[in-house]
Design an enzyme around this catalytic site. Structure first.
Site, PDB file in Angstrom:
ATOM      1  N   CYS A 148      69.337  48.698  64.812  1.00 52.91           N
ATOM      2  CA  CYS A 148      70.937  50.355  64.544  1.00 52.91           C
ATOM      3  C   CYS A 148      70.707  51.431  66.087  1.00 52.91           C
ATOM      4  O   CYS A 148      69.723  52.247  65.498  1.00 52.91           O
ATOM      5  CB  CYS A 148      71.333  50.509  63.636  1.00 52.91           C
ATOM      6  SG  CYS A 148      73.145  51.982  63.750  1.00 52.91           S
ATOM      7  N   TYR A 202      79.069  48.991  73.558  1.00 53.73           N
ATOM      8  CA  TYR A 202      79.636  47.840  72.342  1.00 53.73           C
ATOM      9  C   TYR A 202      81.608  48.416  73.694  1.00 53.73           C
ATOM     10  O   TYR A 202      81.251  46.835  73.102  1.00 53.73           O
ATOM     11  CB  TYR A 202      79.560  49.177  70.966  1.00 53.73           C
ATOM     12  CG  TYR A 202      78.440  49.784  71.021  1.00 53.73           C
ATOM     13  CD1 TYR A 202      78.107  48.017  69.642  1.00 53.73           C
ATOM     14  CD2 TYR A 202      77.503  50.101  70.739  1.00 53.73           C
ATOM     15  CE1 TYR A 202      77.389  48.142  69.315  1.00 53.73           C
ATOM     16  CE2 TYR A 202      76.093  49.708  70.063  1.00 53.73           C
ATOM     17  CZ  TYR A 202      76.183  49.667  69.139  1.00 53.73           C
ATOM     18  OH  TYR A 202      75.227  49.286  68.839  1.00 53.73           O
TER      19      TYR A 202
END
Length: 304
Positions: free
Chosen positions: A44, A173
């Site tokens: 992440c 994203y």
């Protein structure tokens, strides 16, 4: 029309709207050494930034770390024995969701990393990477530690960091999790316009604010290090690669080669997480072998 990887975070126009962080307590006084634990995923980018900040500020002995498995299924982030991660030796959690429920039994959002855990009170203090990085500097770091938030550029840094989040960090994203063509195209165009601007900025300066590394640099680094391996193909951010940018490419290698930073980068975790976890985007779960990337090649940024 697909509902997307996180249907509850996609609007009717197909744009991805990330959920807000739920735990935002700020440690105001000096933090007690050994009291706090950082739960992260090496895959992440948001968690990666807190891990880099911890290392850069010399907090490895005062803040312990737990690493989740890179593959997240419908049960969320899990603790499994494996290469580069392992069981949760601190609390014995099987899933990170247990930490969320222990802190707030009514929590019903998506479980995310990073998480700053209070060992003494056995609860989450904060799950915002922005807050955690700033607290590491203000409440945890020694007075002689590097300053990632220098006061003389405070306003400019805050403005740039917001730009980086909106256009780059979350921009990939917005492209990857878009569920309609127009939403995807808007995100990609915005992303590459920002990368063009940043490449120009780095023409005459080594780092974003001259010859010193700030938190904004690590904020950008965590997206750039994943870009060619994941975002370019998996998220369809494929107008250009980072290797195609004359300044961003060398800048990325320069940061990667800073002391201790390579130890925080795990491309195996990164690739397995994105390509296996995002089954709405990659239903076969096949993880690509490439690309071949050499972050240790000379960067030539010393003269900037």
């Amino acid at each position: 029309m697909t509902q997307g990887q996180f249907p509850e975070e996609n609007g009717e126009d197909g744009e991805f709207e990330r959920q807000e962080d739920s735990f935002r307590e700020i440690i105001q006084d000096r933090a007690e050494s050994g009291r706090y634990h950082l739960y992260v995923s090496l895959a992440c980018p948001w968690a990666h930034r807190t891990l880099i900040t911890r290392k850069w500020l010399g907090l490895e002995d005062s803040v312990s770390v737990g690493i989740v498995d890179p593959v997240r299924d419908e049960r969320g982030w899990a603790f499994r024995p494996g290469n580069g991660h392992g069981p949760d030796e601190l609390n014995g959690f099987q899933f990170l969701s247990e930490a969320y429920r222990a802190s707030n039994p009514a929590f019903h959002g998506r479980v995310t990393v990073p998480v700053l855990w209070d060992k003494q009170e056995r609860r989450i203090v904060n799950n915002s990477e922005d807050d955690i990085c700033l607290m590491f500097q203000k409440a945890f770091a020694a007075s002689d530690a590097p300053d990632l938030f220098p006061g003389d550029v405070e306003e400019d840094q805050a403005e740039l960091s917001k730009f980086l989040y909106d256009h780059v960090n979350n921009g990939v994203y917005r492209a990857g999790f878009a569920t309609r063509q127009p939403a995807y195209e808007r995100a990609v165009k915005k992303l590459f316009a920002a990368l063009d601007t940043l490449d120009d900025r780095l023409t005459s300066r080594r780092y974003l604010f001259g010859d010193r590394i700030t938190e904004s640099d690590w904020r950008l680094f965590c997206t750039l290090i994943r870009f060619d391996a994941v975002y370019h193909g998996h998220f369809k951010c494929n107008l250009r690669r980072i290797i195609d940018y004359p300044n961003l490419d060398g800048y990325l290698r320069d940061l990667y080669q800073q002391p201790g930073i390579a130890d925080t980068v795990n491309l195996d975790h990164i690739k397995r997480h994105y390509y296996i976890t995002h089954d709405d985007i990659n239903p076969t779960g096949i993880v690509p072998l490439g690309p071949i990337l050499d972050f240790n090649a000379p960067h030539g940024r010393e003269s900037r």
